[in-house]
Design an enzyme around this catalytic site. Structure first.
Site, mmCIF file in Angstrom:
data_model
loop_
_atom_site.group_PDB
_atom_site.id
_atom_site.type_symbol
_atom_site.label_atom_id
_atom_site.label_comp_id
_atom_site.label_asym_id
_atom_site.label_seq_id
_atom_site.Cartn_x
_atom_site.Cartn_y
_atom_site.Cartn_z
ATOM 1 N N TYR A 31 -36.392 9.463 -10.804
ATOM 2 C CA TYR A 31 -37.385 10.290 -9.735
ATOM 3 C C TYR A 31 -37.266 11.693 -10.430
ATOM 4 O O TYR A 31 -38.046 12.356 -10.180
ATOM 5 C CB TYR A 31 -36.352 10.238 -8.335
ATOM 6 C CG TYR A 31 -36.678 8.989 -7.673
ATOM 7 C CD1 TYR A 31 -38.022 8.855 -6.482
ATOM 8 C CD2 TYR A 31 -35.841 7.802 -7.809
ATOM 9 C CE1 TYR A 31 -38.007 7.643 -6.195
ATOM 10 C CE2 TYR A 31 -35.968 6.586 -7.232
ATOM 11 C CZ TYR A 31 -37.197 6.555 -6.316
ATOM 12 O OH TYR A 31 -37.174 5.327 -5.607
ATOM 13 N N LYS B 238 -40.113 0.493 -9.740
ATOM 14 C CA LYS B 238 -39.601 1.319 -10.964
ATOM 15 C C LYS B 238 -38.085 0.989 -11.210
ATOM 16 O O LYS B 238 -37.548 0.464 -10.247
ATOM 17 C CB LYS B 238 -39.836 2.889 -10.815
ATOM 18 C CG LYS B 238 -39.470 3.444 -9.056
ATOM 19 C CD LYS B 238 -37.922 2.964 -8.627
ATOM 20 C CE LYS B 238 -36.732 3.286 -9.274
ATOM 21 N NZ LYS B 238 -35.580 3.050 -8.315
#
Ligand code: NAD
Length: 370
Positions: free
Chosen positions: A217, A133
């Site tokens: 996140y 990511k």
């Protein structure tokens, strides 16, 4: 009976499954099958080290090839993981993994703006892709990665390790079970004081600042905690104009997301201060706090929940699992998907959603983003 460490993991997993009445799913069975998915690691930096160590504690994953621009570093790592010299590649010749039968999948652990190129090249070489990511630096890139993997008939998973991690999953389960009633709002933050020589501060490599790196996140957590997709987003960004670190990427972003059920999430991210990653979920009957929530170990869940017998039950659940367990679980999941032709829990489409919301956050904050 003499049990090796791996045997012990295998037996304890099966015993746990029996104890909790779980079915012997393909995932559990795969742990006993002995077949291992071979990974080519692309980019040998910090996160790749965690992932490679993580594979050692699985029964279905191993490092079989490396791609690096630093031959000395690659040689050292190859020795540690038993990778033959013939399976060490550089960024120019890595397409030759196509002919390497020991490579089933790649793990893309490069700076963000390189994810799309190496995902697409790996898919064209016929290899499944586990990509770090943020999936890419734009929505268009994310879409092209999904298309490339589909047309090559290979799997694409984004390495959202919190989806495979015990404490985050526990928080989701408590919420879904109604333990805190109707969720009303969520607060989340994650940031750190970024050193001056990081590629993270260079927009052409990073695609953006802390939002792309660690704010993601919080964004992703608000989606898995609610199980909903954001309906409205508004955001603010600020960078200290005198700080030379923030010439091309932002220093701070704060955003508010409204979900269709009415839940409102407020999140902060920064490269200018230490901001331990956490989330706090407020519900009509209690609350859940996970702090820290996003680091590699030492996670802790505290909560006040309601049960049928007692409306004020307090929980304090420190997680004793040690790094690199998150990475073992992530590798284990993707390898099982490959071995049993299952769809990953965090496919490319999950990464694409975040890329769209990141674009919307930047636009709302007045920062142009494709
Ligand atoms: P890093 O700087 O430690 O490693 C990057 C690697 O890319 C290095 O081996 C470097 O040599 C190589 N590289 C190749 N071309 C490069 C270039 N032009 N400039 C800089 N490096 C180049 O970075 P990292 O912290 O390992 O992050 C890598 C990726 O992993 C990023 O996308 C990051 O967002 C992601 N990440 C994920 C987690 C997680 O917990 N899932 C944690 C940290 C980082």
């Amino acid at each position: 009976m003499n049990l090796t460490r791996r045997d012990f993991t295998k037996f304890s997993t099966l015993a746990l499954a029996a104890q909790f009445g779980q079915q012997l799913t393909p995932e559990l069975l795969a742990q006993t099958s002995g077949r291992k998915v071979g990974y080519c690691i692309i980019g040998l930096g910090r996160i790749a080290d965690h992932f490679m160590r993580g594979t050692l504690d699985t029964n279905n994953s191993k490092v079989t090839a490396l791609v690096s621009g630093h031959p000395d570093k690659a040689a050292q790592i190859a020795e540690k993981y038993g990778v033959p010299k013939s399976s060490i590649y550089n960024y120019e010749n890595m397409d030759a993994i196509r002919d390497n039968k020991s490579v089933d999948a790649v793990y893309v652990a490069l700076p963000n703006s390189m994810h799309a190129e190496y995902t697409i090249r790996s898919a064209k070489a016929g290899k499944h892709v586990l990509c770090e990511k943020p999936m890419a630096v734009s929505v268009a890139e994310a879409q092209s990665m999904i298309e490339a993997c589909k047309s090559a008939n290979v799997k694409l998973m984004i390495a959202y390790r919190c989806h495979y991690e015990t404490t985050n999953l526990r928080a989701v389960k408590l919420i879904r079970d109604g333990a805190i009633g109707q969720v009303q709002s969520i607060q989340s933050a994650f940031g750190f004081n970024c050193g001056p020589n990081e590629w993270r501060l260079d927009k052409p490599l990073a695609g953006g600042g802390p939002l792309m790196d660690v704010g993601i996140y919080c964004l992703n957590a608000t989606r898995y905690l609610t199980g909903e997709e954001p309906a409205e987003i508004s955001a603010y960004a600020f960078s200290n104009p005198l700080d030379p670190r923030f010439k091309t990427v932002e220093e701070n972003v704060s955003w508010v997301t409204k979900f269709p059920s009415g839940v409102v999430a407020s999140c902060n991210t920064t490269y200018g201060a230490q901001m331990d990653g956490y989330f706090h979920v407020y519900g009509s009957k209690g609350w859940i706090d996970v702090n820290p929530a996003f680091v590699y170990d030492g996670l802790r869940l505290t909560a006040q929940i309601a049960t049928p017998d007692n409306p004020y039950v307090t929980l304090d659940e420190p997680n004793s699992e040690k790094d690199p367990i998150h990475f073992s679980k992530e590798a284990d999941h993707f390898s099982n998907c490959i071995l049993h032709n299952l769809e990953p829990k965090t496919p490319g489409e999950e990464g694409l959603q975040d890329m769209k919301y990141i674009r919307d956050i930047y636009r709302s904050a007045g920062i142009a983003k494709s």
